[in-house]
Design a protein around this motif. Structure first.
Motif, PDB file in Angstrom:
ATOM      1  N   ARG A 120       0.815  -1.211   0.000  1.00  0.00           N
ATOM      2  CA  ARG A 120       0.000   0.000   0.000  1.00  0.00           C
ATOM      3  C   ARG A 120       0.854   1.269   0.000  1.00  0.00           C
ATOM      4  O   ARG A 120       0.573   2.224  -0.724  1.00  0.00           O
ATOM      5  CB  ARG A 120      -0.930   0.002   1.223  1.00  0.00           C
ATOM      6  CG  ARG A 120      -1.756   1.272   1.419  1.00  0.00           C
ATOM      7  CD  ARG A 120      -2.778   1.451   0.305  1.00  0.00           C
ATOM      8  NE  ARG A 120      -3.608   2.625   0.524  1.00  0.00           N
ATOM      9  CZ  ARG A 120      -3.237   3.868   0.214  1.00  0.00           C
ATOM     10  NH1 ARG A 120      -2.049   4.085  -0.336  1.00  0.00           N
ATOM     11  NH2 ARG A 120      -4.048   4.879   0.439  1.00  0.00           N
ATOM     12  N   PHE A 121       1.919   1.283   0.802  1.00  0.00           N
ATOM     13  CA  PHE A 121       2.654   2.523   1.004  1.00  0.00           C
ATOM     14  C   PHE A 121       4.033   2.562   0.347  1.00  0.00           C
ATOM     15  O   PHE A 121       4.598   3.648   0.184  1.00  0.00           O
ATOM     16  CB  PHE A 121       2.805   2.793   2.510  1.00  0.00           C
ATOM     17  CG  PHE A 121       1.501   3.010   3.214  1.00  0.00           C
ATOM     18  CD1 PHE A 121       0.824   4.205   3.074  1.00  0.00           C
ATOM     19  CD2 PHE A 121       0.945   2.015   3.997  1.00  0.00           C
ATOM     20  CE1 PHE A 121      -0.385   4.418   3.716  1.00  0.00           C
ATOM     21  CE2 PHE A 121      -0.269   2.217   4.648  1.00  0.00           C
ATOM     22  CZ  PHE A 121      -0.936   3.413   4.505  1.00  0.00           C
ATOM     23  N   LEU A 122       4.598   1.419  -0.019  1.00  0.00           N
ATOM     24  CA  LEU A 122       5.939   1.398  -0.579  1.00  0.00           C
ATOM     25  C   LEU A 122       5.991   0.916  -2.024  1.00  0.00           C
ATOM     26  O   LEU A 122       6.596   1.542  -2.880  1.00  0.00           O
ATOM     27  CB  LEU A 122       6.865   0.523   0.279  1.00  0.00           C
ATOM     28  CG  LEU A 122       7.113   0.983   1.717  1.00  0.00           C
ATOM     29  CD1 LEU A 122       7.992  -0.026   2.438  1.00  0.00           C
ATOM     30  CD2 LEU A 122       7.761   2.360   1.744  1.00  0.00           C
ATOM     31  N   GLY A 124       3.244  -0.224  -4.123  1.00  0.00           N
ATOM     32  CA  GLY A 124       2.145   0.005  -5.048  1.00  0.00           C
ATOM     33  C   GLY A 124       1.556  -1.310  -5.525  1.00  0.00           C
ATOM     34  O   GLY A 124       2.024  -2.396  -5.174  1.00  0.00           O
ATOM     35  N   ALA A 172       8.389  10.608  -6.249  1.00  0.00           N
ATOM     36  CA  ALA A 172       7.139   9.862  -6.151  1.00  0.00           C
ATOM     37  C   ALA A 172       6.070  10.725  -5.488  1.00  0.00           C
ATOM     38  O   ALA A 172       6.316  11.357  -4.454  1.00  0.00           O
ATOM     39  CB  ALA A 172       7.344   8.581  -5.351  1.00  0.00           C
ATOM     40  N   LYS A 174       3.489   9.858  -3.862  1.00  0.00           N
ATOM     41  CA  LYS A 174       3.087   9.340  -2.546  1.00  0.00           C
ATOM     42  C   LYS A 174       4.264   8.609  -1.910  1.00  0.00           C
ATOM     43  O   LYS A 174       4.213   7.414  -1.652  1.00  0.00           O
ATOM     44  CB  LYS A 174       1.884   8.410  -2.683  1.00  0.00           C
ATOM     45  CG  LYS A 174       0.632   9.093  -3.208  1.00  0.00           C
ATOM     46  CD  LYS A 174      -0.530   8.127  -3.299  1.00  0.00           C
ATOM     47  CE  LYS A 174      -1.786   8.825  -3.804  1.00  0.00           C
ATOM     48  NZ  LYS A 174      -2.940   7.891  -3.906  1.00  0.00           N
ATOM     49  N   ASP A 175       5.323   9.361  -1.657  1.00  0.00           N
ATOM     50  CA  ASP A 175       6.529   8.776  -1.062  1.00  0.00           C
ATOM     51  C   ASP A 175       6.482   8.977   0.449  1.00  0.00           C
ATOM     52  O   ASP A 175       6.536  10.112   0.932  1.00  0.00           O
ATOM     53  CB  ASP A 175       7.775   9.434  -1.653  1.00  0.00           C
ATOM     54  CG  ASP A 175       9.035   8.616  -1.420  1.00  0.00           C
ATOM     55  OD1 ASP A 175       9.116   7.935  -0.384  1.00  0.00           O
ATOM     56  OD2 ASP A 175       9.924   8.645  -2.282  1.00  0.00           O
ATOM     57  N   CYS A 176       6.413   7.875   1.193  1.00  0.00           N
ATOM     58  CA  CYS A 176       6.327   7.988   2.648  1.00  0.00           C
ATOM     59  C   CYS A 176       7.704   7.917   3.305  1.00  0.00           C
ATOM     60  O   CYS A 176       7.803   7.975   4.540  1.00  0.00           O
ATOM     61  CB  CYS A 176       5.416   6.891   3.218  1.00  0.00           C
ATOM     62  SG  CYS A 176       6.031   5.215   2.979  1.00  0.00           S
ATOM     63  N   THR A 201       4.348   5.290  -5.590  1.00  0.00           N
ATOM     64  CA  THR A 201       4.875   5.179  -4.232  1.00  0.00           C
ATOM     65  C   THR A 201       6.398   5.239  -4.260  1.00  0.00           C
ATOM     66  O   THR A 201       7.005   5.468  -5.301  1.00  0.00           O
ATOM     67  CB  THR A 201       4.400   3.864  -3.608  1.00  0.00           C
ATOM     68  OG1 THR A 201       4.751   2.782  -4.486  1.00  0.00           O
ATOM     69  CG2 THR A 201       2.889   3.866  -3.417  1.00  0.00           C
ATOM     70  N   HIS A 202       7.026   5.029  -3.090  1.00  0.00           N
ATOM     71  CA  HIS A 202       8.481   5.152  -3.003  1.00  0.00           C
ATOM     72  C   HIS A 202       9.198   4.270  -4.021  1.00  0.00           C
ATOM     73  O   HIS A 202      10.164   4.700  -4.660  1.00  0.00           O
ATOM     74  CB  HIS A 202       8.966   4.800  -1.596  1.00  0.00           C
ATOM     75  CG  HIS A 202      10.465   4.814  -1.474  1.00  0.00           C
ATOM     76  ND1 HIS A 202      11.203   5.964  -1.550  1.00  0.00           N
ATOM     77  CD2 HIS A 202      11.359   3.799  -1.331  1.00  0.00           C
ATOM     78  CE1 HIS A 202      12.490   5.676  -1.436  1.00  0.00           C
ATOM     79  NE2 HIS A 202      12.615   4.374  -1.316  1.00  0.00           N
ATOM     80  N   SER A 207       6.206   0.857  -9.132  1.00  0.00           N
ATOM     81  CA  SER A 207       4.785   1.202  -9.045  1.00  0.00           C
ATOM     82  C   SER A 207       4.275   1.909 -10.297  1.00  0.00           C
ATOM     83  O   SER A 207       3.083   1.882 -10.587  1.00  0.00           O
ATOM     84  CB  SER A 207       4.523   2.075  -7.812  1.00  0.00           C
ATOM     85  OG  SER A 207       5.229   3.295  -7.877  1.00  0.00           O
TER      86      SER A 207
END
Length: 235
Positions: A120-122, A124, A172, A174-176, A201-202, A207
């Motif tokens: 979800r966060f890294l 995709g 990215a 949505k890079d956390c 993502t990251h 992704s």
């Protein structure tokens, strides 16, 4: 023009398997070496010894960004441009790195909700989570721990000198892990920097490989065009 690809934390280069086929130029993937020494100084020297004896553009994602930045300072005459993707010159999320050093990364995928978090966060949803886990499992814990230690000790002034080469940074959306402040350091050290924000993502080339390839192909063509113009103007 050859495109040399440097991988992220896994170091294998396998995770470029969605990007390389949509690049319009010859790609050479250089995997990170095995062994306990994964310091950025050592890796910069090692990768420099593997670079082609012809004109090339260096692309580095995530963990390998500081390696490419270090190589840029060596004034290799064959290096014509740089591409950075979702990377940094100082440690991303230092607190997370500190904790991760004491927990084997392979164990992370066994924790509750770990796979959900990774995808979800890294990673995709475009890149199969199963393939990612297999790649991670193929990397020795010695190397992973050493790379985490190298990240924790990372300082921008130790890996970077001002570079006048054409440079592109793909961030990215949505890079956390990589914050906007990391991009600001690239702007300081690479004055000929062009930046783009790409949906993803990251793990950006995993992704969203197609969008990354479009930016990369356009950038490489512009570099080649400018080099041809410059050569035509020589006496």
């Amino acid at each position: 023009m050859k495109l040399v690809l440097l991988p992220g934390m896994d170091g294998t280069g396998v995770l470029f398997n969605r990007l390389a086929p949509v690049i319009e130029f010859t790609c050479q993937i250089i995997a990170l070496p095995l062994g306990a020494n994964q310091s950025y100084a050592f890796l910069t020297t090692y990768i420099s010894s593997q670079l082609p004896a012809e004109e090339f553009i260096l692309l580095a994602e995530s963990f390998s960004g500081p390696i490419a930045a270090g190589i840029a300072g060596l004034n290799n005459p064959n290096l014509k441009a740089l591409i950075f993707i979702a990377t940094f010159l100082t440690p991303p999320l230092p607190e997370l790195l500190f904790c991760a050093r004491f927990l084997p990364l392979r164990a992370l995928v066994k924790l509750p909700l770990a796979l959900f978090f990774i995808q979800r966060f890294l990673l995709g949803h475009q890149y199969p989570i199963g393939e990612f886990i297999l790649v991670l499992a193929s990397v020795g814990q010695t190397e992973l721990s050493a790379r985490l230690s190298a990240l924790k000790r990372l300082k921008a002034d130790e890996t970077t000198s001002d570079c006048q080469l054409p440079t592109m940074y793909l961030a990215a959306q949505k890079d956390c892990l990589v914050a906007p402040k990391h991009l600001n350091l690239f702007k300081e050290h690479f004055p000929n920097l062009t930046t783009f924000v790409v949906p993803g993502t990251h793990f950006l080339v995993q992704s969203n490989p197609v969008a990354c390839a479009e930016k990369i192909n356009t950038f490489v063509k512009s570099v080649i065009g400018n080099l041809q113009v410059a050569q035509a103007q020589l006496p």
